[in-house]
Design a protein around this motif. Structure first.
Motif, PDB file in Angstrom:
ATOM      1  N   PHE A  74       0.829  -1.204   0.000  1.00  0.00           N
ATOM      2  CA  PHE A  74       0.000   0.000   0.000  1.00  0.00           C
ATOM      3  C   PHE A  74       0.867   1.260   0.000  1.00  0.00           C
ATOM      4  N   THR A  75       1.876   1.280   0.866  1.00  0.00           N
ATOM      5  CA  THR A  75       2.749   2.451   0.973  1.00  0.00           C
ATOM      6  C   THR A  75       3.563   2.668  -0.300  1.00  0.00           C
ATOM      7  N   GLY A  78       1.252   3.710  -3.078  1.00  0.00           N
ATOM      8  CA  GLY A  78       0.756   5.052  -2.787  1.00  0.00           C
ATOM      9  C   GLY A  78       1.795   6.132  -3.031  1.00  0.00           C
ATOM     10  N   GLY A  81       2.352   6.402  -6.717  1.00  0.00           N
ATOM     11  CA  GLY A  81       1.221   7.100  -7.332  1.00  0.00           C
ATOM     12  C   GLY A  81       1.271   8.596  -7.070  1.00  0.00           C
ATOM     13  N   LEU A  82       1.572   8.980  -5.832  1.00  0.00           N
ATOM     14  CA  LEU A  82       1.687  10.403  -5.502  1.00  0.00           C
ATOM     15  C   LEU A  82       2.824  11.065  -6.279  1.00  0.00           C
ATOM     16  N   ILE A 174      -2.571   4.350  -6.721  1.00  0.00           N
ATOM     17  CA  ILE A 174      -3.067   4.595  -5.364  1.00  0.00           C
ATOM     18  C   ILE A 174      -4.312   3.753  -5.109  1.00  0.00           C
ATOM     19  N   GLY A 177      -3.294   0.123  -4.549  1.00  0.00           N
ATOM     20  CA  GLY A 177      -2.739  -0.004  -3.195  1.00  0.00           C
ATOM     21  C   GLY A 177      -3.838  -0.026  -2.143  1.00  0.00           C
ATOM     22  N   GLY A 178      -4.855   0.811  -2.310  1.00  0.00           N
ATOM     23  CA  GLY A 178      -5.980   0.831  -1.395  1.00  0.00           C
ATOM     24  C   GLY A 178      -6.767  -0.470  -1.416  1.00  0.00           C
TER      25      GLY A 178
END
Length: 188
Positions: A74-75, A78, A81-82, A174, A177-178
């Motif tokens: 997830f991290t 994320g 993605g960010l 993201i 990952g969620g």
């Protein structure tokens, strides 16, 4: 991991290469299909191999982080993605010098630079025990296709489409990952 998630990852991983390919196509005077295919092949092979390297590194670490694997995936997804979203929203400060032709090593180095994120995804997939060969193949094929199209579209479209494609790719990573985090937390 299901087919839809594999395809979403493949498309997300190819968006940064697509953005670069649009720039490469814009740098050429009337790019020919042969140059676009060559560029797509170089990028696709590199982008398909790097998740395998990341996966191998992730497999070595997996036994030590098994209890936290979903949080790590997830991290990583994320943050990646960010980073892609930030890059899509940030204006380029200086224009790169446009080459008259693209040499193999320039394309290979550029392809590797855009595939670092695929290596991170490969490491993430090792933590959730996904089929890396299917995913790496899908990433390579999607990148080949997107880069070939990007080179051909580059002259007419410029960087506007490339930046938006990178934004969408970041949002998709993201979301994936969620979903991974949600699936692991709802099962446990």
């Amino acid at each position: 991991m299901n087919l839809a998630a594999t395809l979403a990852i493949a498309l997300a991983m190819s968006t940064d290469a697509f953005a670069v390919a649009i720039g490469k196509g814009a740098a050429l005077h009337r790019p020919q299909l042969k140059e676009a295919l060559r560029t797509g092949l170089i990028f696709g092979v590199i982008e398909g191999l790097t998740p395998l390297v990341g996966w191998a590194l992730g497999k070595v670490a997996a036994p030590y982080v098994e209890a936290w694997d979903h949080w790590i995936a997830f991290t990583l997804l994320g943050v990646l993605g960010l980073r892609m979203i930030h890059a899509s929203l940030t204006a380029d400060e200086e224009e790169e010098e446009k080459p008259s032709s693209h040499g193999f090593w320039l394309l290979a180095i550029t392809g590797f630079a855009t595939s670092i994120d695929a290596m991170v995804v490969g490491a993430s997939l090792a933590f959730i025990d996904a089929n890396i060969f299917t995913t790496a193949g899908a990433i390579g094929l999607a990148t080949f296709t997107m880069v070939t199209l990007g080179v051909m579209l580059g002259r007419g479209l410029g960087q506007l489409v490339g930046k938006r494609a990178e934004l969408v790719g970041g949002l998709v990573l993201i979301a994936i990952g969620g979903v991974i985090l949600y699936e692991h937390l709802s099962v446990g």
